[in-house]
Design a protein around this motif. Structure first.
Motif, PDB file in Angstrom:
ATOM      1  N   ALA A 192       1.038  -1.265   0.156  1.00  0.00           N
ATOM      2  CA  ALA A 192       0.067  -0.035  -0.011  1.00  0.00           C
ATOM      3  C   ALA A 192       0.941   1.072   0.012  1.00  0.00           C
ATOM      4  N   ARG A 193       1.917   1.148   0.851  1.00  0.00           N
ATOM      5  CA  ARG A 193       3.165   2.503   1.027  1.00  0.00           C
ATOM      6  C   ARG A 193       3.502   2.651  -0.714  1.00  0.00           C
ATOM      7  N   GLN A 194       4.031   1.710  -1.404  1.00  0.00           N
ATOM      8  CA  GLN A 194       4.192   1.882  -2.704  1.00  0.00           C
ATOM      9  C   GLN A 194       3.419   2.579  -3.617  1.00  0.00           C
ATOM     10  N   ALA A 195       2.001   1.820  -3.387  1.00  0.00           N
ATOM     11  CA  ALA A 195       0.935   2.280  -4.448  1.00  0.00           C
ATOM     12  C   ALA A 195       0.354   3.710  -4.142  1.00  0.00           C
ATOM     13  N   LEU A 196       0.643   4.172  -2.722  1.00  0.00           N
ATOM     14  CA  LEU A 196       0.229   5.430  -2.511  1.00  0.00           C
ATOM     15  C   LEU A 196       1.301   6.502  -2.740  1.00  0.00           C
ATOM     16  N   GLN A 197       2.560   6.101  -2.793  1.00  0.00           N
ATOM     17  CA  GLN A 197       3.775   6.883  -3.214  1.00  0.00           C
ATOM     18  C   GLN A 197       3.563   7.220  -4.763  1.00  0.00           C
ATOM     19  N   ARG A 198       3.162   6.220  -5.438  1.00  0.00           N
ATOM     20  CA  ARG A 198       3.007   6.511  -6.882  1.00  0.00           C
ATOM     21  C   ARG A 198       1.816   7.439  -7.166  1.00  0.00           C
ATOM     22  N   ILE A 199       0.620   7.173  -6.602  1.00  0.00           N
ATOM     23  CA  ILE A 199      -0.394   8.165  -6.609  1.00  0.00           C
ATOM     24  C   ILE A 199       0.267   9.713  -6.329  1.00  0.00           C
ATOM     25  N   ALA A 200       0.953   9.578  -5.274  1.00  0.00           N
ATOM     26  CA  ALA A 200       1.283  10.833  -4.735  1.00  0.00           C
ATOM     27  C   ALA A 200       2.241  11.722  -5.774  1.00  0.00           C
ATOM     28  N   ARG A 201       3.094  11.026  -6.228  1.00  0.00           N
ATOM     29  CA  ARG A 201       4.118  11.592  -7.289  1.00  0.00           C
ATOM     30  C   ARG A 201       3.275  12.206  -8.323  1.00  0.00           C
ATOM     31  N   LEU A 202       2.401  11.400  -8.822  1.00  0.00           N
ATOM     32  CA  LEU A 202       1.394  12.033 -10.061  1.00  0.00           C
ATOM     33  C   LEU A 202       0.521  12.885  -9.817  1.00  0.00           C
ATOM     34  N   SER A 203       0.082  13.058  -8.371  1.00  0.00           N
ATOM     35  CA  SER A 203      -0.888  14.106  -8.035  1.00  0.00           C
ATOM     36  C   SER A 203      -0.019  15.301  -8.049  1.00  0.00           C
ATOM     37  N   LYS A 218     -16.970  19.157  -3.557  1.00  0.00           N
ATOM     38  CA  LYS A 218     -18.378  18.779  -3.575  1.00  0.00           C
ATOM     39  C   LYS A 218     -18.911  19.474  -4.999  1.00  0.00           C
ATOM     40  N   LYS A 219     -18.306  20.553  -5.184  1.00  0.00           N
ATOM     41  CA  LYS A 219     -18.830  21.442  -6.249  1.00  0.00           C
ATOM     42  C   LYS A 219     -18.135  21.265  -7.766  1.00  0.00           C
ATOM     43  N   ILE A 220     -17.127  20.242  -7.581  1.00  0.00           N
ATOM     44  CA  ILE A 220     -16.446  19.932  -9.116  1.00  0.00           C
ATOM     45  C   ILE A 220     -17.190  18.825  -9.516  1.00  0.00           C
ATOM     46  N   ASP A 221     -17.685  19.220 -10.791  1.00  0.00           N
ATOM     47  CA  ASP A 221     -18.432  18.312 -11.499  1.00  0.00           C
ATOM     48  C   ASP A 221     -17.719  17.477 -12.887  1.00  0.00           C
ATOM     49  N   ASP A 222     -16.781  18.174 -13.299  1.00  0.00           N
ATOM     50  CA  ASP A 222     -15.888  17.717 -14.404  1.00  0.00           C
ATOM     51  C   ASP A 222     -14.759  16.943 -13.534  1.00  0.00           C
ATOM     52  N   ARG A 223     -14.608  15.545 -13.652  1.00  0.00           N
ATOM     53  CA  ARG A 223     -13.905  14.828 -12.831  1.00  0.00           C
ATOM     54  C   ARG A 223     -12.886  14.189 -13.831  1.00  0.00           C
ATOM     55  N   GLY A 224     -12.793  14.665 -15.168  1.00  0.00           N
ATOM     56  CA  GLY A 224     -11.767  14.240 -16.179  1.00  0.00           C
ATOM     57  C   GLY A 224     -11.547  12.586 -16.352  1.00  0.00           C
ATOM     58  N   SER A 225     -10.470  12.403 -16.546  1.00  0.00           N
ATOM     59  CA  SER A 225     -10.152  10.904 -16.725  1.00  0.00           C
ATOM     60  C   SER A 225     -10.534  10.149 -15.300  1.00  0.00           C
ATOM     61  N   PHE A 239      -6.325  17.095 -12.254  1.00  0.00           N
ATOM     62  CA  PHE A 239      -5.960  17.153 -10.831  1.00  0.00           C
ATOM     63  C   PHE A 239      -7.130  17.126 -10.069  1.00  0.00           C
ATOM     64  N   HIS A 240      -8.198  17.865 -10.379  1.00  0.00           N
ATOM     65  CA  HIS A 240      -9.445  18.238  -9.331  1.00  0.00           C
ATOM     66  C   HIS A 240     -10.202  16.750  -9.577  1.00  0.00           C
ATOM     67  N   GLY A 241     -10.247  16.075 -10.661  1.00  0.00           N
ATOM     68  CA  GLY A 241     -10.888  14.867 -10.778  1.00  0.00           C
ATOM     69  C   GLY A 241      -9.813  13.813  -9.886  1.00  0.00           C
ATOM     70  N   LEU A 242      -8.874  13.894  -9.802  1.00  0.00           N
ATOM     71  CA  LEU A 242      -8.018  12.830  -8.872  1.00  0.00           C
ATOM     72  C   LEU A 242      -8.469  13.085  -7.502  1.00  0.00           C
ATOM     73  N   GLN A 243      -8.577  14.499  -7.225  1.00  0.00           N
ATOM     74  CA  GLN A 243      -8.613  14.886  -5.703  1.00  0.00           C
ATOM     75  C   GLN A 243     -10.060  14.311  -5.402  1.00  0.00           C
ATOM     76  N   VAL A 244     -10.940  14.564  -6.256  1.00  0.00           N
ATOM     77  CA  VAL A 244     -12.462  14.132  -5.892  1.00  0.00           C
ATOM     78  C   VAL A 244     -12.447  12.491  -5.683  1.00  0.00           C
ATOM     79  N   ALA A 245     -11.577  11.797  -6.579  1.00  0.00           N
ATOM     80  CA  ALA A 245     -11.609  10.317  -6.166  1.00  0.00           C
ATOM     81  C   ALA A 245     -11.223  10.065  -5.092  1.00  0.00           C
ATOM     82  N   LEU A 246      -9.911  10.769  -4.453  1.00  0.00           N
ATOM     83  CA  LEU A 246      -9.259  10.454  -3.434  1.00  0.00           C
ATOM     84  C   LEU A 246     -10.020  10.878  -2.245  1.00  0.00           C
ATOM     85  N   ALA A 247     -10.690  12.032  -2.286  1.00  0.00           N
ATOM     86  CA  ALA A 247     -11.662  12.229  -1.203  1.00  0.00           C
ATOM     87  C   ALA A 247     -12.696  11.260  -1.039  1.00  0.00           C
ATOM     88  N   ALA A 248     -13.311  10.796  -2.271  1.00  0.00           N
ATOM     89  CA  ALA A 248     -14.334   9.920  -1.767  1.00  0.00           C
ATOM     90  C   ALA A 248     -13.755   8.455  -1.274  1.00  0.00           C
TER      91      ALA A 248
END
Length: 479
Positions: free
Chosen positions: A326-337, A356-363, A405-414
């Motif tokens: 999990a540590r490796q996986a989270l670091q990969r996400i962190a670098r991309l983020s 909550k206000k972001i509705d375009d979550r991109g990829s 970036f916003h799309g990723l943050q929404v996914a991570l926040a969920a």
RNA sequence: GGCGAGGUAGCCAAGUGGUAAGGCCGGGCUCUGCAAAAGCUCUAUCGCGGGUUCGAUUCCCGCCCUCGCCUCCA
């Protein structure tokens, strides 16, 4: 949002009955000891559920109780020589600390059993009045299961035999009951309860365990609410009894939806103190793993499947390979983020309310959609990584990077995942280590490879790892 | 005995009637004086035996095995 409903055994849409706020109740912990990671699998997934609801634009009212009055809290507080209140406060605080570490949103309302004795007494009176309960000779009150024709619907009890005393254990108050299936609404005061008794129309005593949830649901969510949740073990008898109490009392459906979470296994088996595989957040922290890493593991399987938490590696050492992964996986996400954030020129990660206000979550739309479809957390994680791989950072302009970036943050926040701070990883090395590393860098620049390697070995021996970059080097503490 | 869940690559784990996401580990490549790091990339025919089907891992039947619940339990 769609979710499997235990009562109807199908995936159903979630719609708030009042058209505005989704009101739900989660059976909380019994505060008599530290919650273990199995408990937290349930609470964390309920948290993902709530986050997904709110991020999808549906306001939520989340009620989660604290069980501070039952056989275990009384027994252990007595054993500890403390008052029930003092004892349960300690464990309640501890639970809250763990919740915070795991990045769980606090429930909107968190009632406790001790604070609702009158509510419970009132319900018992109603149940006696309506013929669903009876008083025994010792002053206890029991629910008459046969008086509620729907009893067993949730757990499909009607389709199976009630095997009396399946465990070989027979309650000592059994002779007081008309039927073994009947359960206590009020327990007459007993010697071993110490000071923990209250007055009632039936004499001194205390409420039965199942009743607290019925009373508190009714108090804070009304006679009918949208969803009721808990671990699978609560389906029977706890939730079955809650339904019997509440619906017999009010005459209305208690909850429209039942959300049950499957248990966590450890190394393929049930977690138990006796098996030595009972883990808490603190214990894993002492082993060097962060709560975020634990959270990642806890959401890595679908909530209706057992999740196998691997604590021991192939050699049988307690090295927690799942958390290391999990540590490796989270670091990969962190670098991309971080790369996306820089490209987008965004200073701060938006707060939950902003997301909550972001509705375009991109990829990352797919990662969010997976959660909205029966809370498929593993698929969501898969979509996060797939989307990451498909992104071509170089081709993104600032606006596109911002969307992603916003799309990723929404996914991570969920998912409630907090990324590791990459800068913090580069801990400050002691001056002498920095000096050695600097000397090695100079030797390297002079192409004095032998000297450079010798100095690197010294640094390594001191517990630090050198990472060369284009511009220079970084020092990382060795694992 | 009753009820339920499940057996997918070394490990964890999604998913689908038309030959299988993702993560970790491992291998390879790029980069590099070397190494590390990082990026890219490779690795499964879905427990066994039947059946239905043009076609099943996905549906049905049987079998084997694992786990959970039936007692406080997230």
């Amino acid at each position: 949002m769609r979710l499997f409903d235990t009562m109807s055994r199908e995936v159903k849409d979630l719609l708030p009955a009042d058209g505005k706020t989704f009101r739900f109740y989660c059976c909380g912990p019994t505060v008599y000891g530290p919650a273990h990671i199995g408990n937290f699998r349930t609470f964390v997934l309920q948290d993902v559920f709530r986050r997904t609801l709110e991020l999808s634009g549906l306001p939520a009212l989340h009620v989660r109780n604290l069980t501070d009055l039952d056989d275990k809290t009384i027994r252990d507080s007595q054993a500890a020589g403390k008052s029930l209140e003092e004892f349960t406060k300690f464990w309640r605080d501890r639970f809250h600390e763990d919740c915070q570490k795991l990045n769980m949103l606090p429930p909107h309302i968190e009632p406790s059993a001790v604070g609702h004795i009158p509510h419970q007494i009132r319900m018992i009176e109603e149940l006696i009045e309506k013929g669903h309960a009876y008083q025994s000779e010792d002053g206890s009150v029991y629910y008459r299961v046969t008086s509620f024709s729907d009893y067993g619907r949730l757990s499909r009890l009607d389709q199976r035999e009630l095997r009396e005393g399946a465990s070989g254990a027979v309650a000592d108050d059994e002779y007081e009951k008309d039927s073994v299936a009947d359960f206590a609404l009020w327990k007459a005061r007993r010697e071993e309860d110490g000071d923990n008794y209250w007055d009632s129309p039936w004499g001194e005593g205390r409420p039965g365990w199942h009743l607290e949830c019925s009373a508190m649901c009714r108090e804070y969510l009304g006679e009918t609410f949208d969803l009721h949740s808990g671990g699978v073990d609560l389906v029977f008898p706890h939730h079955e009894n809650e339904i019997a109490q509440s619906e017999a009392c009010t005459g209305h459906t208690m909850a429209h939806h039942w959300f049950h979470l499957t248990h966590l296994l450890v190394d393929g088996g049930k977690m138990a103190k006796s098996a030595g595989n009972f883990y808490t957040v603190d214990q894993l922290g002492e082993a060097g793993f962060s709560p975020a890493e634990l959270r990642y593991v806890l959401i890595s399987a679908h909530y209706r499947q057992p999740l196998n938490f691997v604590a021991k590696d192939e050699e049988g050492n307690e090295s927690f390979p799942a958390l290391a992964g999990a540590r490796q996986a989270l670091q990969r996400i962190a670098r991309l983020s971080a790369a996306l954030q820089e490209k987008a020129g965004i200073a701060e990660i938006p707060a939950f309310e902003e997301l909550k206000k972001i509705d375009d979550r991109g990829s990352f739309q797919g990662a969010f959609d997976a959660l909205a479809d029966d809370l498929n957390t593993p698929e969501s994680l898969g979509k996060v990584f797939s989307a990451m791989k498909a992104l071509d950072l170089d081709s993104l302009d600032e606006a596109a990077a911002k969307t992603e970036f916003h799309g990723l943050q929404v996914a991570l926040a969920a998912l409630g995942l907090e990324l590791p701070d990459l800068e913090a990883e580069k801990a400050e090395a002691p001056a002498e280590i920095q000096e050695l590393a600097q000397q090695r860098w100079s030797a390297k620049q002079d192409k004095n490879w032998a000297e450079a390697d010798r100095l690197r070995d010294e640094v390594t021996a001191a517990g630090w790892t050198i990472k060369d970059t284009k511009e220079g080097f970084e020092l990382i503490p060795s694992a």
